[in-house]
Design an enzyme around this catalytic site. Structure first.
Site, short mmCIF file in Angstrom:
data_model
loop_
_atom_site.label_atom_id
_atom_site.label_comp_id
_atom_site.label_asym_id
_atom_site.label_seq_id
_atom_site.Cartn_x
_atom_site.Cartn_y
_atom_site.Cartn_z
N HIS A 24 40.10 46.51 41.09
CA HIS A 24 40.92 46.26 40.04
C HIS A 24 40.18 45.32 39.13
O HIS A 24 39.44 44.45 39.30
CB HIS A 24 42.13 45.30 40.50
CG HIS A 24 43.30 45.44 39.75
ND1 HIS A 24 44.32 46.52 39.65
CD2 HIS A 24 43.75 44.48 38.72
CE1 HIS A 24 45.00 46.33 38.98
NE2 HIS A 24 44.80 45.31 38.27
N LYS A 169 50.46 50.40 32.78
CA LYS A 169 49.60 49.56 32.01
C LYS A 169 48.10 49.91 31.99
O LYS A 169 47.88 49.94 33.32
CB LYS A 169 50.04 47.89 32.53
CG LYS A 169 49.28 46.88 32.06
CD LYS A 169 50.13 45.72 32.37
CE LYS A 169 49.30 44.25 32.31
NZ LYS A 169 50.05 43.17 32.55
N LYS A 171 44.41 48.27 31.85
CA LYS A 171 43.69 47.18 31.42
C LYS A 171 42.33 47.41 30.45
O LYS A 171 41.49 48.24 31.04
CB LYS A 171 43.29 46.72 32.99
CG LYS A 171 44.41 46.10 33.71
CD LYS A 171 45.40 45.37 33.20
CE LYS A 171 44.95 43.80 33.45
NZ LYS A 171 45.99 42.88 33.30
N ASP A 200 46.56 45.76 28.12
CA ASP A 200 46.38 44.32 28.44
C ASP A 200 44.94 44.14 28.11
O ASP A 200 44.07 44.50 29.09
CB ASP A 200 46.86 44.06 30.02
CG ASP A 200 47.01 42.46 29.90
OD1 ASP A 200 46.50 41.64 29.20
OD2 ASP A 200 47.33 42.17 31.02
N GLU A 226 49.15 43.72 24.91
CA GLU A 226 49.17 42.39 25.70
C GLU A 226 48.15 41.45 25.44
O GLU A 226 46.91 41.82 25.52
CB GLU A 226 49.47 42.52 27.30
CG GLU A 226 49.63 41.39 28.02
CD GLU A 226 50.15 41.82 29.35
OE1 GLU A 226 50.51 42.73 29.71
OE2 GLU A 226 50.05 40.78 30.20
N ASP A 251 51.09 36.39 26.96
CA ASP A 251 50.86 36.10 28.12
C ASP A 251 50.04 35.05 28.54
O ASP A 251 50.81 33.91 28.37
CB ASP A 251 50.01 37.46 28.90
CG ASP A 251 50.12 37.39 30.55
OD1 ASP A 251 50.81 36.54 30.81
OD2 ASP A 251 49.44 38.24 31.14
N LYS A 275 56.20 35.04 34.26
CA LYS A 275 55.44 34.72 35.46
C LYS A 275 55.52 33.60 35.96
O LYS A 275 55.45 32.43 35.67
CB LYS A 275 53.68 34.98 35.26
CG LYS A 275 53.60 36.25 34.71
CD LYS A 275 51.97 36.36 34.64
CE LYS A 275 51.65 37.80 34.08
NZ LYS A 275 50.29 38.10 33.52
N GLU A 329 56.53 44.82 36.42
CA GLU A 329 54.98 45.18 36.60
C GLU A 329 54.99 44.97 38.03
O GLU A 329 53.74 44.76 38.32
CB GLU A 329 54.08 44.75 35.78
CG GLU A 329 53.73 43.31 35.50
CD GLU A 329 52.78 42.76 34.50
OE1 GLU A 329 52.35 43.52 33.90
OE2 GLU A 329 52.29 41.74 34.83
C1 MUC Z 1 47.94 40.13 33.58
O1 MUC Z 1 47.07 39.49 32.85
O2 MUC Z 1 49.03 40.56 33.25
C2 MUC Z 1 49.20 41.65 35.83
C3 MUC Z 1 48.86 43.26 36.15
C4 MUC Z 1 47.61 43.15 36.25
O3 MUC Z 1 46.78 44.18 36.19
O4 MUC Z 1 47.00 42.08 35.93
C5 MUC Z 1 47.98 41.02 36.01
C6 MUC Z 1 47.59 39.86 35.09
MG MG Z 2 48.29 39.93 31.00
#
Ligand code: MUC
Ligand code: MG
Length: 376
Positions: A24, A169, A171, A200, A226, A251, A275, A329
């Site tokens: 990840h 989502k 990244k 994000d 995000e 966030d 969160k 999520e």
């Molecule tokens: C974040 O920054 O949102 C949540 C899902 C993911 O892949 O990372 C986290 C943290």
């Molecule tokens: Mg985030």
């Protein structure tokens, strides 16, 4: 009586390591094993509650690590909570606030375990202690984060075919913006069934990057952006949000209620990611939801890749919120190869089901836990 029965007798914190199904990758960290701290609170009546403190690849996403969480719990929070009745969660939160500054993941896990033990004692689901459930399932997205476009296309197709996830989502920020946009374009082209798309950036872009790449994100029909800028750049986020046709999600910028108010009133974003590791407790999480809405932001059920224990804790609050238009999520339970509970959370028909039954509704599997404990 209830106060005597629920007096806190013992608090333990154990470091757990679980392999992920794949690597990840975020802008500032990368991992293939997830580590978290399992907190166990035992009351005078013998009932034990559990909670999960999440981190992402060491002290990277925020400042806490599994080692610092374990130390904060055993050395500072546990002694401060000895004999405090679980039936007085506000007092427990106050004692923790006096014992330690921030350390929100640690406090959040301890408070979850206290609430779990209290709800089990009362023989009620945890949702009841936050006003009662308004929904028994929440839409849940999946994060594509290997950084390998071909793998991500396959993963997205598998999630759609299993009717587990249709919103995603992506990244960004691990690679260059140009490479990330190529990856996004390929996903949009090759998996047209993908519905909503959140990107994000995890604080990796500059304001100039946002100006450069916003048109491409719009063309790729991205629904939400995000935290593109560093968490402390409120002014920059507000300027980007003002010119972006795509809503921004706040966030890392906002942990405390004052930060949430500031982000909302400055116009840093239109959506807030809730969160537990930011709020430092489930009661504070419900309050964060109210503060975010009253300062102009919609709510999104965020995560830090918690497994079923942490996800169930979030769901106990998410289920009670009058509005949760962006869904959640909490795909974390599926990112682990195995779990340490007997009853992992269920995802069906693109929704995460709120566990039923007393307390959190998830129960430790001691055999699996033994295998997953990090050797000390
Ligand atoms: C974040 O920054 O949102 C949540 C899902 C993911 O892949 O990372 C986290 C943290
Ligand atoms: Mg985030």
């Amino acid at each position: 009586d209830l106060l005597r029965q629920t007096a806190i007798r013992e608090i333990r914190a154990q470091i757990v390591t679980l392999p992920s199904v794949r690597a990840h990758r975020l802008s500032n960290t990368e991992f293939s094993h997830r580590e978290f701290v399992l907190v166990r609170v035992r009351l005078a009546n013998g009932i034990e509650g559990i909670g999960e403190a999440a981190v992402l690849g060491g002290p990277r996403w925020a400042e806490e690590s599994v080692e610092s969480i374990q130390a904060a719990v055993t050395r500072y929070l546990a002694p401060a909570l000895l004999d405090c009745p679980a039936a007085r969660p506000a007092e427990a939160a106050l004692r923790m606030a006096k014992a330690a500054f921030r350390n929100n993941a640690a406090k959040g896990a301890v408070e979850t375990a206290i609430y779990d033990a209290l709800a089990q004692t009362l023989d009620v689901p945890l949702t009841l202690l936050f006003g009662g459930a308004l929904r028994d399932r929440v839409p849940v997205l999946w994060a594509l984060a290997s950084g390998d476009a071909e793998q991500e296309v396959e993963e997205a197709r598998a999630k759609l075919a299993a009717r587990e996830h249709r919103d995603f989502k992506i990244k960004l920020g691990f690679a260059s913006p140009e490479d990330d946009l190529r990856r996004l374009r390929r996903l949009r082209d090759e998996v047209p069934e993908m519905r909503r798309l959140i990107v994000d950036v995890n604080q990796a872009w500059s304001e100039a990057d946002c100006r450069r790449f916003l048109p491409a994100l719009q063309e790729l029909r991205v629904d939400l952006i995000e935290q593109p800028l560093p968490g402390d750049d409120f002014e920059g986020m507000a300027r980007v949000a003002a010119q972006s046709p795509i809503p921004l999600m706040v966030d890392e910028a906002a942990f405390t209620h004052r930060e949430i108010t500031r982000a909302g009133t400055m116009g840093c974003g239109s959506v807030y990611s809730l969160k537990l590791v930011k709020s430092g407790g489930l009661r504070a999480l419900t309050q964060a939801a109210r503060v975010a809405e009253s300062s102009g932001m919609e709510l999104y059920g965020g995560c830090l890749l918690e497994g079923s224990i942490g996800a169930a804790a979030h769901l106990a609050v998410f289920a009670t919120l009058p509005r949760l238009p962006q869904g959640c999520e909490h795909f974390g339970p599926r990112l682990h190869v195995s779990e340490i509970v007997k009853d992992p959370l269920v995802i069906e028909d693109f929704h995460l089901c709120v566990p039923q039954g007393p307390g959190l509704g998830v129960h430790l599997d001691e055999d699996r836990l033994r295998d997953a404990l990090r050797p000390s």
